[in-house]
Write a protein that holds these residues in place. Structure first.
Motif, mmCIF file in Angstrom:
data_model
loop_
_atom_site.group_PDB
_atom_site.id
_atom_site.type_symbol
_atom_site.label_atom_id
_atom_site.label_comp_id
_atom_site.label_asym_id
_atom_site.label_seq_id
_atom_site.Cartn_x
_atom_site.Cartn_y
_atom_site.Cartn_z
ATOM 1 N N PHE A 175 -4.359 -0.356 11.261
ATOM 2 C CA PHE A 175 -2.930 -0.820 10.506
ATOM 3 C C PHE A 175 -2.944 -0.244 9.189
ATOM 4 N N ALA A 213 0.895 -10.501 9.756
ATOM 5 C CA ALA A 213 1.659 -11.303 10.705
ATOM 6 C C ALA A 213 1.219 -11.865 11.898
ATOM 7 N N ILE A 214 0.588 -10.877 12.643
ATOM 8 C CA ILE A 214 -0.123 -11.038 13.685
ATOM 9 C C ILE A 214 -1.109 -11.793 13.871
ATOM 10 N N GLU A 239 1.065 -5.329 6.406
ATOM 11 C CA GLU A 239 2.055 -6.714 6.658
ATOM 12 C C GLU A 239 2.255 -7.158 8.138
ATOM 13 N N GLU A 240 2.144 -5.863 8.994
ATOM 14 C CA GLU A 240 2.477 -6.127 10.178
ATOM 15 C C GLU A 240 1.042 -6.936 10.899
ATOM 16 N N ARG A 241 -0.293 -6.466 10.495
ATOM 17 C CA ARG A 241 -1.262 -6.834 10.837
ATOM 18 C C ARG A 241 -1.402 -8.295 10.440
ATOM 19 N N TYR A 244 3.872 -11.683 19.152
ATOM 20 C CA TYR A 244 4.881 -10.610 18.833
ATOM 21 C C TYR A 244 5.373 -10.372 20.168
ATOM 22 N N ARG A 277 0.544 -0.416 7.327
ATOM 23 C CA ARG A 277 1.292 -1.328 8.108
ATOM 24 C C ARG A 277 0.476 -2.875 7.825
ATOM 25 N N THR A 291 8.085 -6.746 21.130
ATOM 26 C CA THR A 291 8.691 -5.611 20.666
ATOM 27 C C THR A 291 9.881 -5.538 21.456
#
Length: 77
Positions: A60, A69-70, A65-67, A8, A63, A10
């Motif tokens: 998370f 994705a990682i 989805e963020e985890r 990732y 969140r 940012t």
């Protein structure tokens, strides 16, 4: 030959990459809070175990989805 995978990013101060150097996996975590941290692993399972502990589901909440994705990015290395 070094192959670099971006997990990732940012901005220029918050990113995580994995460099594959032969059989060695080098995870570089750069954050504006902690600077640069390097973790070296000798196997994918070892790296994935670290990633699952580093990116805990509790951290998370809301969140997910963020985890996911990682962790998916780690699995694709």
């Amino acid at each position: 030959m070094i192959k670099k995978h971006q997990i990732y990013k940012t901005d220029n101060y918050n990113m995580l990459t994995v460099e594959v150097q032969g059989k060695t996996l080098v995870v570089r975590e750069i954050s504006d809070q902690w600077g640069e941290e390097c973790h070296t692993f000798v196997s994918r399972p070892e790296m994935l175990h670290w990633a699952q502990n580093r990116f805990r589901a509790d951290d998370f909440a809301g969140r997910e989805e963020e985890r996911e994705a990682i962790l998916t990015a780690f699995r694709e290395v």
